[in-house]
Design a protein around this motif. Structure first.
Motif, mmCIF file in Angstrom:
data_model
loop_
_atom_site.group_PDB
_atom_site.id
_atom_site.type_symbol
_atom_site.label_atom_id
_atom_site.label_comp_id
_atom_site.label_asym_id
_atom_site.label_seq_id
_atom_site.Cartn_x
_atom_site.Cartn_y
_atom_site.Cartn_z
ATOM 1 N N ALA A 136 -27.984 27.252 -7.870
ATOM 2 C CA ALA A 136 -28.515 26.244 -8.781
ATOM 3 C C ALA A 136 -30.008 26.470 -9.038
ATOM 4 O O ALA A 136 -30.470 26.388 -10.185
ATOM 5 C CB ALA A 136 -28.278 24.850 -8.204
ATOM 6 N N ARG A 137 -30.760 26.760 -7.979
ATOM 7 C CA ARG A 137 -32.193 27.030 -8.166
ATOM 8 C C ARG A 137 -32.412 28.223 -9.095
ATOM 9 O O ARG A 137 -33.278 28.197 -9.973
ATOM 10 C CB ARG A 137 -32.857 27.285 -6.809
ATOM 11 N N ALA A 138 -31.614 29.255 -8.891
ATOM 12 C CA ALA A 138 -31.756 30.449 -9.721
ATOM 13 C C ALA A 138 -31.428 30.156 -11.180
ATOM 14 O O ALA A 138 -31.958 30.812 -12.085
ATOM 15 C CB ALA A 138 -30.859 31.565 -9.185
ATOM 16 N N GLY A 139 -30.540 29.172 -11.412
ATOM 17 C CA GLY A 139 -30.163 28.812 -12.773
ATOM 18 C C GLY A 139 -30.950 27.658 -13.335
ATOM 19 O O GLY A 139 -30.573 27.105 -14.379
ATOM 20 N N ASP A 140 -32.032 27.271 -12.651
ATOM 21 C CA ASP A 140 -32.900 26.182 -13.108
ATOM 22 C C ASP A 140 -32.138 24.864 -13.199
ATOM 23 O O ASP A 140 -32.320 24.076 -14.127
ATOM 24 C CB ASP A 140 -33.532 26.522 -14.463
ATOM 25 N N ARG A 141 -31.266 24.643 -12.199
ATOM 26 C CA ARG A 141 -30.504 23.395 -12.114
ATOM 27 C C ARG A 141 -30.820 22.705 -10.788
ATOM 28 O O ARG A 141 -31.204 23.353 -9.807
ATOM 29 C CB ARG A 141 -28.997 23.666 -12.190
ATOM 30 N N GLU A 142 -30.597 21.400 -10.733
ATOM 31 C CA GLU A 142 -30.795 20.643 -9.503
ATOM 32 C C GLU A 142 -29.492 19.938 -9.131
ATOM 33 O O GLU A 142 -28.842 19.325 -9.980
ATOM 34 C CB GLU A 142 -31.912 19.612 -9.668
ATOM 35 N N LEU A 143 -29.121 20.036 -7.865
ATOM 36 C CA LEU A 143 -27.907 19.395 -7.369
ATOM 37 C C LEU A 143 -28.267 18.176 -6.527
ATOM 38 O O LEU A 143 -29.156 18.222 -5.676
ATOM 39 C CB LEU A 143 -27.091 20.370 -6.524
ATOM 40 N N TYR A 144 -27.535 17.107 -6.780
ATOM 41 C CA TYR A 144 -27.656 15.869 -6.017
ATOM 42 C C TYR A 144 -26.248 15.467 -5.572
ATOM 43 O O TYR A 144 -25.276 15.712 -6.290
ATOM 44 C CB TYR A 144 -28.231 14.741 -6.874
ATOM 45 N N GLY A 145 -26.136 14.832 -4.431
ATOM 46 C CA GLY A 145 -24.803 14.390 -4.064
ATOM 47 C C GLY A 145 -24.657 13.998 -2.622
ATOM 48 O O GLY A 145 -25.623 13.910 -1.858
ATOM 49 N N PHE A 146 -23.414 13.759 -2.240
ATOM 50 C CA PHE A 146 -23.113 13.398 -0.861
ATOM 51 C C PHE A 146 -21.679 13.783 -0.522
ATOM 52 O O PHE A 146 -20.812 13.867 -1.393
ATOM 53 C CB PHE A 146 -23.355 11.908 -0.601
ATOM 54 N N ALA A 147 -21.481 14.040 0.754
ATOM 55 C CA ALA A 147 -20.153 14.312 1.303
ATOM 56 C C ALA A 147 -19.939 13.345 2.462
ATOM 57 O O ALA A 147 -20.833 13.157 3.292
ATOM 58 C CB ALA A 147 -20.048 15.753 1.788
ATOM 59 N N SER A 148 -18.774 12.741 2.502
ATOM 60 C CA SER A 148 -18.486 11.769 3.553
ATOM 61 C C SER A 148 -17.091 12.014 4.104
ATOM 62 O O SER A 148 -16.149 12.287 3.340
ATOM 63 C CB SER A 148 -18.583 10.346 2.995
ATOM 64 N N HIS A 149 -16.972 11.944 5.415
ATOM 65 C CA HIS A 149 -15.662 12.077 6.057
ATOM 66 C C HIS A 149 -15.490 10.932 7.042
ATOM 67 O O HIS A 149 -16.339 10.713 7.914
ATOM 68 C CB HIS A 149 -15.537 13.413 6.798
ATOM 69 N N THR A 150 -14.424 10.179 6.866
ATOM 70 C CA THR A 150 -14.147 9.019 7.708
ATOM 71 C C THR A 150 -12.764 9.139 8.314
ATOM 72 O O THR A 150 -11.814 9.556 7.638
ATOM 73 C CB THR A 150 -14.232 7.718 6.879
ATOM 74 N N VAL A 151 -12.653 8.786 9.572
ATOM 75 C CA VAL A 151 -11.354 8.679 10.233
ATOM 76 C C VAL A 151 -11.213 7.257 10.760
ATOM 77 O O VAL A 151 -12.085 6.778 11.495
ATOM 78 C CB VAL A 151 -11.200 9.691 11.376
ATOM 79 N N VAL A 152 -10.146 6.588 10.347
ATOM 80 C CA VAL A 152 -9.850 5.245 10.832
ATOM 81 C C VAL A 152 -8.544 5.296 11.618
ATOM 82 O O VAL A 152 -7.506 5.704 11.079
ATOM 83 C CB VAL A 152 -9.733 4.231 9.681
ATOM 84 N N SER A 153 -8.613 4.906 12.868
ATOM 85 C CA SER A 153 -7.408 4.752 13.693
ATOM 86 C C SER A 153 -7.092 3.267 13.763
ATOM 87 O O SER A 153 -7.902 2.480 14.261
ATOM 88 C CB SER A 153 -7.621 5.315 15.095
ATOM 89 N N SER A 154 -5.932 2.895 13.236
ATOM 90 C CA SER A 154 -5.537 1.492 13.167
ATOM 91 C C SER A 154 -4.402 1.227 14.140
ATOM 92 O O SER A 154 -3.411 1.973 14.178
ATOM 93 C CB SER A 154 -5.099 1.127 11.747
ATOM 94 N N TYR A 155 -4.550 0.145 14.911
ATOM 95 C CA TYR A 155 -3.557 -0.270 15.898
ATOM 96 C C TYR A 155 -3.060 -1.654 15.517
ATOM 97 O O TYR A 155 -3.854 -2.585 15.357
ATOM 98 C CB TYR A 155 -4.168 -0.317 17.290
ATOM 99 N N LEU A 156 -1.747 -1.781 15.380
ATOM 100 C CA LEU A 156 -1.141 -3.047 14.986
ATOM 101 C C LEU A 156 -0.168 -3.504 16.067
ATOM 102 O O LEU A 156 0.759 -2.768 16.427
ATOM 103 C CB LEU A 156 -0.404 -2.887 13.649
ATOM 104 N N GLY A 157 -0.394 -4.707 16.586
ATOM 105 C CA GLY A 157 0.528 -5.301 17.555
ATOM 106 C C GLY A 157 0.886 -6.707 17.119
ATOM 107 O O GLY A 157 0.064 -7.422 16.540
#
Length: 460
Positions: A136-157
């Motif tokens: 991106a720098r070489a192409g005169d572009r700018e990158l913005y963003g985010f990556a998120s990873h979530t794990v939810v363990s749900s227990y139902l009784g």
């Protein structure tokens, strides 16, 4: 800290109500953020929430009380259970009351600790992202963003004997590319379970192409245009349709799926294309909970249905409306089958063409990137309004010839299904508008001959 299953068991032991449901959710999240081609922050978080549903039988019916809290310790458990019981005792009879679900086999690993994520989930992704920054720098572009990873363990009784568990990984990636002067912007997003199937280089190349298209700018007036809706836009619209497809509201005449006399449109043809809109907890790559987890009662979920097994469901089958969303209670009211919501959505039955091939087959039309700020205007027709964002492109004689201004649109997803003339092959996609709540989707692109761009928007 007690293990989640121990918290569930202790809450059930403490209960003095006629019935009790306990949901424990253990969550861990890892994230990366970047701006102007450089990482800015990263981190890992942990959290626990607990929901207790107490049911109390009375002469006039069964009442329910629901209390949810986060970061519950062992000492705080009994006050939480008592609060749920008090809420049930002071509430009137619950309209959606049903016997608690029974007969579902215990989940493997119910007594094991929760699954967790960590920064290690980005072990291969992060170096590839760094290479994208360099391009991106070489192409005169700018990158913005985010990556998120979530794990939810749900227990139902439940006091009726259920002991269920589900581990849900959810990953999202969103990237904006901007020209150095900020005048041009493009967006791309992906959903993933583990980031092993995400290629930052491919996203950067896609964004570079779109910024290149935008070097030529044109102004178009509001009006109806032949429009290619990419999978992310189709997902945002059809997710809203799914959220608006409660059977009871339809039977009571309040939605686009209503017919006169307390009937629904189940069985009607919604699309001339052989499209099937479906959910399946076992869908490969989009796996979701195989049983219902309701933290509150509403139009399409009931706390009394917690633990109800979920199955593959066709909402629209080969163009015809097949099911509306029901609880056990609303199914009884409407005479429709029980069809609880499932946390994924797939539209298939289109052709084998790619979006690029659809562009090549377009004489003149618009190609969208994504939709934004979607809001309901009229529930009777499911008319929605919203904005286009991060790139609307003019297609002429099978080629993208430039970028045009953004628009406000007014459209109903049900109407779009009825007017769509072509669908591409189905691919996994990230809904941009609803990605905080719904990420597991696979959609085709749709060709709509007369998409209503109701006014010009000056947004980027």
């Amino acid at each position: 800290m007690s293990k989640p299953h121990e918290i569930v068991e202790r809450a059930l032991e403490l209960s003095r109500a006629d019935g009790c449901v306990v949901l424990a959710d253990e969550q861990s999240t890892a994230n990366l953020r970047w701006a102007r081609n450089a990482l800015t922050t990263n981190g890992v978080t942990r959290g626990r929430s607990l929901t207790v549903v107490a049911t109390v039988d009375g002469a006039q019916g069964t009442a329910s009380g629901v209390v949810s809290r986060s970061a519950v310790t062992t000492e705080e458990l009994e006050p939480l259970v008592r609060a749920a019981e008090e809420a049930a005792r002071t509430a009137g009879p619950a309209e959606d009351a049903q016997p608690l679900v029974t007969g579902v086999p215990e989940s493997p690993g119910f007594t094991s600790g929760p699954d967790e994520t960590s920064s290690g989930v980005f072990a291969e992704f992060a170096p590839a992202l760094g290479e994208s920054f360099a391009r991106a720098r070489a192409g005169d572009r700018e990158l913005y963003g985010f990556a998120s990873h979530t794990v939810v363990s749900s227990y139902l009784g439940t006091s009726s004997g259920l002991r269920l568990r589900h581990d849900q990984p959810t990953g999202t990636l969103e990237v904006n590319a901007k020209s150095r002067d900020g005048a041009r912007s493009a967006w791309a997003g992906r959903s993933t379970r583990d980031f092993r199937d995400v290629d930052p280089g491919a996203l950067e190349a896609e964004l570079a192409q779109r910024l290149g298209w935008a070097e030529r700018r044109l102004e178009l007036p509001a009006g109806r245009y032949e429009t290619l809706l990419p999978p992310t836009a189709v997902a945002d619209l059809l997710i809203y349709q799914l959220w608006s497809s409660g059977a009871r509201d339809a039977a009571e005449g309040r939605t686009v799926f209503s017919r006169p006399g307390g009937r629904t449109r189940v069985g009607e043809r919604l699309s001339e294309l052989p499209l099937t809109l479906r959910s399946d907890p076992a869908e490969p790559g989009l796996e979701a909970a195989p049983f219902l987890m309701a933290h509150a009662s509403g139009d399409t979920e009931s706390v009394f249905d917690n633990g109800l097994p979920l199955a593959a469901t066709d909402w629209v089958r080969e163009g015809r409306l097949e099911h509306l969303v029901t609880t056990r209670h609303s199914a009884g009211l409407t005479g429709l089958p029980v069809a609880p919501p499932v946390d994924n959505l797939v539209l298939d039955g289109g052709g084998e063409a790619s979006l690029e091939e659809m562009v090549a087959g377009t004489e003149r039309g618009l190609l969208l990137t994504c939709l934004w700020y979607i809001r309901e205007v009229d529930p009777a027709t499911l008319l929605l309004t919203g904005l286009t964002r991060d790139g609307v492109y003019l297609v002429e004689n099978g080629e993208v010839t430039g970028a045009v201004n953004n628009f406000r649109f007014n459209e109903s997803p049900v109407g779009l299904l009825s007017r769509a003339t072509e669908a591409s092959r189905t691919v996994r996609t990230l809904p941009r508008e609803w990605s905080d709540w719904f990420t597991r989707a696979a959609m085709p692109a749709l060709r709509v001959p007369d998409f209503n761009m109701s006014s010009v928007s000056r947004g980027v």
